[in-house]
Design an enzyme around this catalytic site. Structure first.
Site, PDB file in Angstrom:
ATOM      1  N   GLY A  46    -170.252 -35.244 -45.344  1.00 18.09           N
ATOM      2  CA  GLY A  46    -168.973 -34.963 -45.981  1.00 18.09           C
ATOM      3  C   GLY A  46    -168.991 -33.532 -46.484  1.00 18.09           C
ATOM      4  CB  CYS A  89    -175.368 -31.179 -53.296  1.00 15.87           C
ATOM      5  SG  CYS A  89    -173.805 -30.296 -53.130  1.00 15.87           S
ATOM      6  CG  LEU A  90    -174.530 -29.946 -47.251  1.00 21.11           C
ATOM      7  CD1 LEU A  90    -173.245 -30.034 -46.453  1.00 21.11           C
ATOM      8  CD2 LEU A  90    -175.724 -29.781 -46.341  1.00 21.11           C
ATOM      9  CG  HIS A 131    -171.816 -35.690 -53.208  1.00 20.61           C
ATOM     10  ND1 HIS A 131    -173.110 -35.503 -53.651  1.00 20.61           N
ATOM     11  CD2 HIS A 131    -171.411 -34.488 -52.738  1.00 20.61           C
ATOM     12  CE1 HIS A 131    -173.456 -34.235 -53.454  1.00 20.61           C
ATOM     13  NE2 HIS A 131    -172.447 -33.599 -52.898  1.00 20.61           N
ATOM     14  CD  GLU A 132    -168.643 -34.487 -49.959  1.00 21.61           C
ATOM     15  OE1 GLU A 132    -168.408 -33.388 -50.499  1.00 21.61           O
ATOM     16  OE2 GLU A 132    -169.712 -34.734 -49.362  1.00 21.61           O
ATOM     17  CG  HIS A 135    -168.503 -31.115 -54.247  1.00 18.88           C
ATOM     18  ND1 HIS A 135    -169.270 -30.121 -54.812  1.00 18.88           N
ATOM     19  CD2 HIS A 135    -169.306 -31.711 -53.319  1.00 18.88           C
ATOM     20  CE1 HIS A 135    -170.482 -30.120 -54.263  1.00 18.88           C
ATOM     21  NE2 HIS A 135    -170.540 -31.082 -53.349  1.00 18.88           N
TER      22      HIS A 135
END
Ligand code: NI
Length: 162
Positions: A46, A89-90, A131-132, A135
């Protein structure tokens, strides 16, 4: 379409509350296309718009057996259960931590045609959606890590991220 550079902490865009999308326009359509192109390149399950520097409420998620889907103005309308998961997390490279996430979530959003959709998810997809959406609210998973011993250093990895 274009692959967009990823923003990483402590970039301030990751800490802003992202703005709601009012309508689909060419700029939003391009952002969605670019995020969908960027997601597999960065090994994402994602991706949220702030991670590519756009402070708007857009996420893309890769749904098993369905492929990438854009969610506009996504909101969690129901969550149930609790479990401890290992998360990374990226935008926070080099770390992984143990946090609590829901067992399942129901998300309400608009799709790229501005149609209202609902998505019920469990497992990794539920984790990814929480998670997204975090953000979009300027939150990172590390904010949920209860103590430093639940956060660990990891080598640069090629595994999938959020
Ligand atoms: Ni992330």
């Amino acid at each position: 379409m274009a692959v967009l550079p990823l923003r990483v902490a402590p970039d301030p865009v990751l800490r802003q509350k992202a703005k709601r999308v009012r309508a689909i326009d060419p700029k939003i359509e391009k952002l969605i296309d670019d995020m969908i192109e960027t997601m597999p390149v960065v090994h994402g399950v994602g991706l949220a718009a702030p991670q590519v520097g756009a402070s708007v409420r857009v996420v893309v998620v890769d749904i098993p057996d369905q492929g990438p889907v854009a969610l506009i103005n996504p909101e969690i309308v129901k969550r149930s259960g609790e479990r401890e998961v290992s998360e990374a997390c990226l935008s926070v490279p080099g770390y992984r931590g143990w946090i609590k996430r829901s067992n399942s979530v129901t998300v309400k959003a608009r799709d790229r045609h501005w149609k209202e959709i609902r998505l019920k998810a469990t497992g990794l997809l539920a984790q990814c959606l929480e998670h997204e959406i975090d953000h979009l609210n300027g939150l990172l998973y590390v904010d949920h890590v209860e103590s430093q011993d639940k956060l660990e250093r990891v080598e640069a990895e090629e595994e999938q991220g959020l």
